[in-house]
Design a protein around this motif. Structure first.
Motif, short mmCIF file in Angstrom:
data_model
loop_
_atom_site.label_atom_id
_atom_site.label_comp_id
_atom_site.label_asym_id
_atom_site.label_seq_id
_atom_site.Cartn_x
_atom_site.Cartn_y
_atom_site.Cartn_z
N VAL A 182 0.75 -1.15 -0.06
CA VAL A 182 0.00 0.08 -0.06
C VAL A 182 1.04 1.17 0.11
CG1 VAL A 182 -1.83 1.33 1.08
CG2 VAL A 182 -1.71 -1.36 1.33
N ARG A 183 0.52 2.27 -0.79
CA ARG A 183 1.39 3.53 -0.74
C ARG A 183 0.13 4.64 -1.22
NH1 ARG A 183 6.60 5.73 -1.34
NH2 ARG A 183 6.58 7.81 -2.55
N GLU A 184 -0.03 5.59 -0.48
CA GLU A 184 -0.57 6.87 -0.61
C GLU A 184 -2.16 6.47 -1.26
OE1 GLU A 184 1.59 9.17 -3.29
OE2 GLU A 184 3.21 9.63 -1.84
N GLY A 185 -2.86 5.57 -0.39
CA GLY A 185 -3.89 5.28 -0.89
C GLY A 185 -4.46 4.00 -1.85
N VAL A 186 -3.14 3.68 -2.46
CA VAL A 186 -3.43 2.72 -3.53
C VAL A 186 -2.88 1.33 -2.94
CG1 VAL A 186 -2.59 2.01 -5.85
CG2 VAL A 186 -2.91 4.17 -5.47
N VAL A 187 -3.76 0.22 -3.25
CA VAL A 187 -3.55 -1.00 -2.70
C VAL A 187 -3.03 -1.81 -3.89
CG1 VAL A 187 -4.45 -3.09 -1.39
CG2 VAL A 187 -5.10 -0.82 -0.97
#
Length: 530
Positions: free
Chosen positions: A106-111
């Motif tokens: 996960v990074r900055e709201g993206v899975v």
């Protein structure tokens, strides 16, 4: 004597000598850590030994955990607002995309989720969701994507595509790493944004002799099996473990091309401080040196910096190929040993000595006369630190077996599916598998999961030439019933360190996915001044 005191005494003893290290830095001020179990989430249903909690990822904005649940072919999304009271919010169903998830990041709201194909030897998929589980995009990647990660700059996602063969070895897809460019956002992602780097350029090259190329009729590109990825701070380079092959590959991310293959060499188990307990029939804890060469065969890999230099750390789990058409393991007691190399062969092949230890059949007959002149066992029973060129800096020797023996002498080298004594000594011991690194209070710590006996060993690796054990914590209940779900956490695999709110304060928390028990556990990390 209580277990925590025993472990502190072991830590002190180990700090007096660092096995298999080179060089040295001037020591800074060191301090200890404690791990306090805050809470545990148990995946529902009959999930014992079904991989219901493997890899974990954290989104700080929504305070959610994303957990790979291989038992249900889902990503379980947990409320992590209170680490002491994790609850299931919802699950992301992946049944329409492939046979099951293998990894999540996960990074900055993206899975990002890696999913293997319905047929393992066919292309897998990288799926992208928002934190509410809505699909944003998907692309094809190589066969059996076994790990997914974002680069530090957030512009690229990488998948390690293991490319395992079929049981009959009739279909052996190439191993690879897929480089997914997401600089324009995942909603705009197209297949043309994916480049998959293979190993075809190494098919006709002479390789380091410690790199294992040994599958039936396999070319180098087919035989190499990427397992795990670490990425440089500048997002330009990736180091990829090739577990079965005893190697690390170095990937130029921008060029989408492998630059180099580094063989990891072999561990000398005759070296003082690098012994092992080699038998499950020796009647006790017998950690000793033996004429064996250990193949490191690392699973997880991590990257950290010290004094401006890059270092890599590997969890040397070990892994053997065992297929219907090809199996490489055999016990030493069943082999013909060369009488010159092993003049004491009869004694060594006793079940209480080396007779029960599993070794590979693919290496060791150096003169081609049908008997074995050297013996190669699976895994290092250790963690190792390497420089950025793949040169060994430090290996923990026999420390992991000594630590666990001191902490749990009645369950030394237990398996993770039942409570027993000395069950895994003939087969890779405690099996260091998963790891994560964290910079806390100005120092770098390695959190290492031990797959079999369980627990987390934490080392201060700020000085990569002289790591120090700071704590070993194992929440497993050896009086409980593993299959009934009363034995606590079993089979730690995925580890992350996050900042979480505990009461009114934000504190570092270790989160562990335990694949055998199907539990996700959270530990407060406390600083202890010595």
């Amino acid at each position: 004597m209580d277990r925590s005191l025993v472990v502190r005494l072991v830590a002190l003893a180990l700090a007096l000598g660092a096995p298999q290290s080179e060089g040295g830095y001037k020591k800074g001020r060191r301090f200890g850590l404690e791990l306090e179990l805050l809470g545990r989430y148990q995946a529902p249903g009959d999930v014992f030994d079904e991989s219901a909690a493997e890899i974990v990822a954290h989104d700080p904005r929504t305070r959610r955990l994303f957990v790979v649940n291989g038992a249900t072919n889902q990503i379980d999304v947990l409320d992590f607002t209170d680490p002491a009271d994790m609850t299931l919010l919802f699950s992301i169903d992946l049944g329409g995309f492939g046979a099951g998830p293998t990894s999540v990041a996960v990074r900055e709201g993206v899975v990002a989720v890696a999913v293997e194909g319905f047929v393992k030897q066919q292309a897998g998929r990288a799926l992208f969701f928002d934190t509410d589980g809505r699909l944003l995009s998907q692309v094809s990647v190589g066969a059996l994507p076994d790990m997914v990660t974002f680069t530090p700059d957030g512009k690229t996602v990488l998948t390690a595509n293991e490319g395992e063969p079929s049981a009959d070895y009739a279909d052996d897809p190439p191993g690879s790493v897929s480089v997914i460019r997401i600089r324009n956002g995942v909603r705009r992602l197209e297949q043309k944004d994916v480049c998959t780097a293979g190993f075809e350029r190494f098919n006709d090259r002479e390789l380091d002799p410690s790199i294992r190329i040994f599958g039936p009729n396999a070319m180098v590109a087919q035989d190499l099996e990427p397992e795990y990825i670490a990425v440089s701070e500048d997002s330009r380079t990736a180091w990829v473990t090739l577990q079965e092959n005893n190697a690390v590959a170095i990937l130029d991310i921008r060029e989408c091309e492998f630059e180099k293959l580094e063989g990891l060499g072999f561990k000398n188990h005759l070296r003082p401080g690098s012994g092992l307990d080699a038998s499950d029939r020796d009647g006790g804890i017998q950690i000793a040196t033996w004429p064996i060469r250990g193949m490191y065969l690392p699973d997880a890999i991590g990257r950290f910096s010290s004094r401006g230099k890059t270092f890599l750390v590997t969890a040397n789990e070990g892994d053997a190929r065992d297929y219907d058409a090809f199996a490489e393991e055999e016990r030493i007691g069943s082999l013909d040993l060369d009488p010159t190399a092993f003049p004491d062969a009869a004694a060594l092949q006793n079940n209480a000595a080396l007779g029960r230890l599993n070794v590979t059949l693919t290496r060791g007959d150096t003169d081609g006369d049908g008997d074995f002149d050297a013996l190669y066992s699976f895994g290092g029973r250790s963690f190792s630190i390497w420089d950025s060129r793949g040169q060994l800096v430090y290996d923990s020797g026999d420390a992991l077996e000594r630590i666990t023996a001191a902490a749990f002498p009645d369950f030394f080298n237990s398996d993770n599916t039942e409570n027993n004594f000395d069950n895994r000594s003939d087969n890779k011991g405690p099996e260091a598998e998963g790891l994560t690194l964290a910079n806390l209070w100005g120092r770098t710590f390695l959190f290492l999961g031990l797959e079999r006996i369980g627990g987390i060993a934490v080392f201060d690796v700020t000085d990569p030439y002289d790591p120090e054990l700071v704590v070993y914590e194992n929440p497993r209940d050896f009086l409980g019933d593993p299959e009934a779900g009363t034995a606590g956490d079993l089979g730690p695999e995925g580890l992350i360190v996050v900042q979480a709110r505990i009461g009114e304060r934000r504190e570092p928390v270790l989160v562990v996915g335990n694949e055998v028990s199907g539990t996700t556990a959270a530990f407060r990390i406390r600083k202890v001044v010595r």
